[in-house]
Design a protein around this motif. Structure first.
Motif, PDB file in Angstrom:
ATOM      1  N   GLY A  52      -6.711   7.065   3.446  1.00 64.05           N
ATOM      2  CA  GLY A  52      -6.104   6.239   2.640  1.00 64.05           C
ATOM      3  C   GLY A  52      -5.241   5.628   1.932  1.00 64.05           C
ATOM      4  O   GLY A  52      -4.806   6.233   1.774  1.00 64.05           O
ATOM      5  N   TRP A  53      -5.344   4.454   1.014  1.00 58.29           N
ATOM      6  CA  TRP A  53      -4.859   4.128   0.406  1.00 58.29           C
ATOM      7  C   TRP A  53      -4.829   3.694  -1.044  1.00 58.29           C
ATOM      8  O   TRP A  53      -6.013   3.511  -1.669  1.00 58.29           O
ATOM      9  CB  TRP A  53      -4.338   2.093   1.101  1.00 58.29           C
ATOM     10  CG  TRP A  53      -3.061   2.967   2.387  1.00 58.29           C
ATOM     11  CD1 TRP A  53      -2.344   3.185   2.545  1.00 58.29           C
ATOM     12  CD2 TRP A  53      -3.871   3.008   4.134  1.00 58.29           C
ATOM     13  NE1 TRP A  53      -1.808   2.732   4.326  1.00 58.29           N
ATOM     14  CE2 TRP A  53      -3.328   3.737   4.524  1.00 58.29           C
ATOM     15  CE3 TRP A  53      -5.540   3.034   4.133  1.00 58.29           C
ATOM     16  CZ2 TRP A  53      -3.419   3.446   6.141  1.00 58.29           C
ATOM     17  CZ3 TRP A  53      -5.802   3.108   5.522  1.00 58.29           C
ATOM     18  CH2 TRP A  53      -4.865   3.387   6.361  1.00 58.29           C
ATOM     19  N   PRO A 106       0.898  -1.468   0.161  1.00 56.54           N
ATOM     20  CA  PRO A 106      -0.126   0.147  -0.168  1.00 56.54           C
ATOM     21  C   PRO A 106       0.779   0.979   0.008  1.00 56.54           C
ATOM     22  O   PRO A 106       2.332   1.508   1.097  1.00 56.54           O
ATOM     23  CB  PRO A 106      -0.661  -0.224   1.090  1.00 56.54           C
ATOM     24  CG  PRO A 106       0.138  -0.392   2.574  1.00 56.54           C
ATOM     25  CD  PRO A 106       1.038  -1.957   1.774  1.00 56.54           C
ATOM     26  N   ASN A 140      -2.903   7.294  -0.616  1.00 58.89           N
ATOM     27  CA  ASN A 140      -3.686   8.124  -1.055  1.00 58.89           C
ATOM     28  C   ASN A 140      -3.682   9.166  -0.672  1.00 58.89           C
ATOM     29  O   ASN A 140      -3.155  10.442  -0.314  1.00 58.89           O
ATOM     30  CB  ASN A 140      -5.459   7.918  -1.051  1.00 58.89           C
ATOM     31  CG  ASN A 140      -6.048   8.348  -1.970  1.00 58.89           C
ATOM     32  OD1 ASN A 140      -5.540   9.009  -2.858  1.00 58.89           O
ATOM     33  ND2 ASN A 140      -6.887   8.682  -1.807  1.00 58.89           N
ATOM     34  N   SER A 193      -6.667  -4.900  -0.633  1.00 60.15           N
ATOM     35  CA  SER A 193      -7.402  -3.441  -0.721  1.00 60.15           C
ATOM     36  C   SER A 193      -8.473  -3.257  -0.784  1.00 60.15           C
ATOM     37  O   SER A 193      -8.656  -2.127  -0.498  1.00 60.15           O
ATOM     38  CB  SER A 193      -6.775  -3.623  -2.213  1.00 60.15           C
ATOM     39  OG  SER A 193      -7.476  -4.137  -2.508  1.00 60.15           O
ATOM     40  N   TYR A 227      -3.204   1.013  -4.372  1.00 62.03           N
ATOM     41  CA  TYR A 227      -2.284  -0.452  -4.713  1.00 62.03           C
ATOM     42  C   TYR A 227      -1.919   0.459  -5.803  1.00 62.03           C
ATOM     43  O   TYR A 227      -2.643  -1.082  -6.359  1.00 62.03           O
ATOM     44  CB  TYR A 227      -2.953  -1.219  -4.320  1.00 62.03           C
ATOM     45  CG  TYR A 227      -3.476  -1.836  -3.003  1.00 62.03           C
ATOM     46  CD1 TYR A 227      -3.078  -1.393  -1.320  1.00 62.03           C
ATOM     47  CD2 TYR A 227      -5.041  -0.775  -2.802  1.00 62.03           C
ATOM     48  CE1 TYR A 227      -3.728  -1.838   0.149  1.00 62.03           C
ATOM     49  CE2 TYR A 227      -4.973  -0.521  -0.982  1.00 62.03           C
ATOM     50  CZ  TYR A 227      -4.470  -1.319  -0.156  1.00 62.03           C
ATOM     51  OH  TYR A 227      -5.031  -0.978   1.300  1.00 62.03           O
ATOM     52  N   ASP A 266      -9.127  -1.996   3.372  1.00 58.25           N
ATOM     53  CA  ASP A 266      -7.563  -1.670   3.783  1.00 58.25           C
ATOM     54  C   ASP A 266      -7.290  -1.878   4.727  1.00 58.25           C
ATOM     55  O   ASP A 266      -6.643  -1.138   6.254  1.00 58.25           O
ATOM     56  CB  ASP A 266      -7.789   0.435   3.585  1.00 58.25           C
ATOM     57  CG  ASP A 266      -7.746   0.706   2.483  1.00 58.25           C
ATOM     58  OD1 ASP A 266      -7.483   0.858   1.585  1.00 58.25           O
ATOM     59  OD2 ASP A 266      -9.089   1.600   2.626  1.00 58.25           O
TER      60      ASP A 266
END
Length: 603
Positions: free
Chosen positions: A144-145, A82, A85, A157, A147, A160
């Motif tokens: 958030g993340w 990850p 974001n 994913s 990928y 998260d």
């Protein structure tokens, strides 16, 4: 002369002793056959006709789906890398590429790679200033993340599960095994209480609702709940379907059906592996893979009830109707006198409960021994599987290769079952497992390929033993508590899996395998206490089970007629022996007198 006569009398006594034992065995066999009229009725129905084939085929799709749902967790938790974001910077320039965005907003480690759980705090500068001066203040991810390196959408994913929110895969598997543990007990009790037919329908409903519904969960906790529900349905179907097949088939047909049923369990593993390799999203895996559960709705109209269970519950009329229907499908006719002989096993309906496994000495011993065997097999199987993971073997290899090889391995076990019986087949498989574990302990760690081969062979041996021990256990318990007994020993199986997941993460690398070796030897010793069930009639009531068991017990009042029969047999043979001995004595005396007369007579 006297010596020869003594030898003849000794030989005669020995032969009479053998005759007594043979007669007693014959009396017991006749008594068992008299108690179990299903041997003759099922002969008339057709031992393995169209009806039995259809019954076995009905188990194929549910077994494929059971293995699909059981091992799906292995493919939905693929490793993901990850990054925070940082789409806030796109407000300054929407045309920034992903690489440029990450280069401007993510800090780097000493080796030059981007840090996965940190980001630069947003600022109110323009893009030129950010490019010129750079950002310095870091903070954990706020929005958030992303990928960017991921080619598949997994649960990690989706929800998260990264950067402090990780959930250990062993925890998810433990949750699944806990569901199996509870399901084995609940469905085992329900099967003996309500019948095989409604309990199988309930387990299939669970597969449809919890299995297909997993694709629509909105949170990870919902996912765990649905996995917990489907694990109960999987174990419930495994227990009750095996019970139903066992009670409908006779002789070696029973072994063939159970092995074939478990072969399709291996087919389900290959089906899952192929779908997981080709589908890019975990939700699609459950959507596409669970589609075959919908034809199972038709089982409401085509699945038969067990006539043995119906008889034990006093439903004689329903049992006769089911048997007549099976004979009609097989294009056979059951003689009227055979149907009339099917009556209640005693003056009243046979009742039993889970408390009998504590109060009844035989059920207690058999449950304990088989529980030890099941715990050993489950613990060893999961331990060897986890060891393969530690050697860096991919998940697709760990599932596909054993799944492919398990089919011929299970089919080969049919030869063992037919040639040496259930007890010795289990012993051979446990010895092979212990040997594979022993090799794993002493092979040099540098021989990675050899260790992997031994681990795979050990898994194959254990997978084969699952089929053997399932069949063996079902034949050991009487009809009235068969599903409950299977459920209780399945508790040990689930416990062994949970124990493996716990131990392998706490102990040094070789110690869990050493425990596999020790437990296999212990299970081998315990299995020696079990009686052989090959070519034996299934026990229905508790009294039949007690007589069929090899464990010694104090006879109850209901066994008094059997004692009288044996006593009559003993007295009959003893009287015959006395008469024979008197006859021999009279003959010897006459012969001696004749010789004396010849001696006194002048030449």
């Amino acid at each position: 002369q006297v010596s020869g006569s003594s030898n003849r009398q000794g030989t005669s006594g020995s032969s009479y002793s053998c005759s007594l034992d043979a007669l007693l065995r014959r009396l017991r066999a006749m008594d068992t056959k008299k108690d179990d009229k299903f041997a003759d009725v099922l002969d008339a129905v057709g031992e393995f006709g169209t009806f039995q084939w259809r019954l076995i085929v009905l188990t194929f799709i549910p077994n494929i789906m059971s293995s699909f749902f059981m091992f799906a967790d292995h493919f939905v938790f693929s490793e993901e890398k990850p990054y925070c974001n940082t789409s806030w910077i796109l407000a300054l320039d929407p045309n920034l590429s992903e690489a440029e965005q990450m280069n401007l907003t993510l800090p780097r480690a000493h080796n030059g790679s981007f840090l996965t759980c940190l980001m630069y705090l947003p600022v109110s500068w323009d893009l030129e200033s950010i490019i010129q001066f750079g950002l310095n203040i870091t903070d954990p991810c706020e929005d958030g993340w992303i990928y960017p390196e991921s080619k598949r959408r997994s649960l990690i994913s989706e929800f998260d599960l990264v950067c402090g929110k990780e959930l250990d895969k062993e925890t998810v598997q433990t949750m699944f095994m806990t569901g199996q543990l509870i399901g084995s007990l609940i469905f085992g009790l329900l099967s003996d209480k309500l019948g095989r037919y409604p309990t199988i329908l309930l387990s299939l409903l669970g597969l449809m609702f919890f299995g297909f519904g997993t694709a629509f969960v909105n949170s990870f906790h919902q996912y765990l709940f649905f996995r917990f529900g489907v694990s109960q349905a999987v174990m419930g179907y495994a227990i009750v379907s095996l019970t139903l097949v066992t009670e409908w088939l006779v002789g070696e047909h029973r072994a063939h059906a159970v092995i074939l049923e478990h072969c399709f369990f291996s087919v389900g593993i290959m089906f899952l592996t192929g779908l997981a390799y080709n589908l890019p999203h975990w939700r699609m895996l459950f959507l596409v893979g669970a589609v075959p559960v919908f034809p199972l709705i038709s089982y409401i109209w085509i699945l038969p009830e067990s006539p043995r269970w119906l008889m034990m519950k006093g439903k004689v009329k329903e049992a006769k109707e089911v048997l007549c229907y099976a004979a009609e499908v097989n294009k056979k006719t059951i003689p009227l006198n055979l149907l009339e002989e099917l009556q209640l096993p005693g003056k009243k309906v046979t009742k039993a409960s889970v408390l009998d496994f504590y109060s009844n000495r035989y059920l207690c011993k058999v449950t304990f021994v088989m529980g030890c065997v099941w715990l050993t097999i489950s613990y060893s199987y999961f331990t060897l599987s986890l060891k393969l993971r530690d050697f860096g073997v991919s998940i697709h290899f760990r599932q596909a290769i054993p799944g492919i090889l398990e089919v011929p391995a299970r089919l080969c076990s049919i030869v063992l079952l037919e040639q040496i019986g259930r007890k010795w087949s289990l012993a051979v498989i446990l010895i092979q497992t212990a040997f594979m574990c022993f090799l794993t302990l002493f092979l040099p760690q540098g021989l990675k390929s050899a260790i992997i081969l031994v681990l795979v062979l050990g898994q194959l041996s254990l997978a084969t033993s699952v089929s053997v021990v399932f069949l063996y256990t079902a034949e050991l318990f009487p009809t009235i508590v068969r599903s409950t007994g299977l459920g209780l020993v399945s508790l040990a199986s689930s416990g062994g899996a949970i124990l493996s997941l716990t131990i392998i993460s706490q102990l040094p690398a070789l110690l869990p395998v050493f425990l596999c070796f020790i437990s296999s030897i212990a299970a081998l010793c315990f299995s020696a206490l079990l009686p052989e069930t090959q070519n034996q009639l299934l026990s229905d009531s508790m009294e039949q089970f007690s007589r069929a068991s090899s464990f010694k017990k104090r006879r109850t009042d209901e066994d008094a007629p059997d004692d009288m029969s044996e006593e009559v047999a003993k007295n009959t043979i003893r009287n015959a022996q006395i008469l024979r001995m008197d006859s021999n004595s009279y003959s010897n005396a006459s012969l001696k007198k004749s010789r004396e007369e010849k001696t006194d007579r002048p030449g």
